[in-house]
Design an enzyme around this catalytic site. Sequence first.
Site, PDB file in Angstrom:
ATOM      1  CD  GLU A  96      -2.621   1.311   2.588  1.00 23.22           C
ATOM      2  OE1 GLU A  96      -3.582   2.111   2.642  1.00 23.22           O
ATOM      3  OE2 GLU A  96      -2.300   0.577   3.547  1.00 23.22           O
TER       4      GLU A  96
ATOM      5  CD  GLU B  37      -6.941   2.003   7.086  1.00 22.01           C
ATOM      6  OE1 GLU B  37      -6.304   1.118   7.687  1.00 22.01           O
ATOM      7  OE2 GLU B  37      -6.553   2.511   6.014  1.00 22.01           O
TER       8      GLU B  37
END
Length: 286
Positions: free
Chosen positions: A152, A252
């Site tokens: 990521e 998130e």
Amino acid sequence: LKIVAVCQVNASSAANLSFLYKEVAFLDRFSAASRAGFAAVEFMFPGDNGYHHSVLDVRAQLEANDLQQVLLNSPSGDWSSGERGIGGLPDRQEEWEASINVGLTFAKELNCPRMHVMSGLVQHGACEDTFVKRLRKATSVASSAGVCLCIEPLNHHDFPGYLVGDIDTALRILERVNRPDCCRLQLDLYHVARIDPTADLALRVTQLLPVIEHIQFANPPGRNEPGVGSVAFDPLLALLNRLSYDGFVGLEYKPSRCTESSLAWAAAYGLNPLNVQEKRPTSMLM
């Protein structure tokens, strides 16, 4: 999308328990997500800032609340002291091997198909060559366990010096590892927008879809829920539907108010965080 404090389709939503329901203790967040109608969850670690709960305790919560675990992080060094992964730190080989083993043990026991692996900070010595070499070896073990390793890109405002600091770096690492079956991109639209505030998020998602394993979102600049920030998420969720994205979308974000109130935006997708009598599938892609 199905909502889990993450989304699946067409895509389903998953609640990220490292960010949502922090009003209660970690193990109590599973039941809170379930009561709100989520069917899937994700978290960074089993506990705030580290692996503080046993796999048996976490599995018991998943089973008791009929939840699917869709993503977790491998142990990422000493988070409280500022470390952000050890994958690229050349002098941490033994700890790296242990972190992969521990993370994959959790993933297998929880039937979790994805594990985010963090590279570490350049100022701590993180090196791309080291990270790539380790990922190549780790993918063999992960593939045997049925787990996809995720890379990521993280923005430099929140993660100054993070080795994988932009999409181009992430793509280069994935190309060098060359295991598209079990090492893929984790794309958080919050980080994409913070890395480049002028980025066309819809275009980026469309371009990157072939290598995306998992999507997350939060609203910049404060990393809050949809409706509190600069990005309109309804068109992006609709785009995922048109693209037939069939993975999960992780919620998130940092609630700007209590978690339940921060989920009011999701009522349009079938979530009712204040008064759910029974869990039902919810789709964010309509």
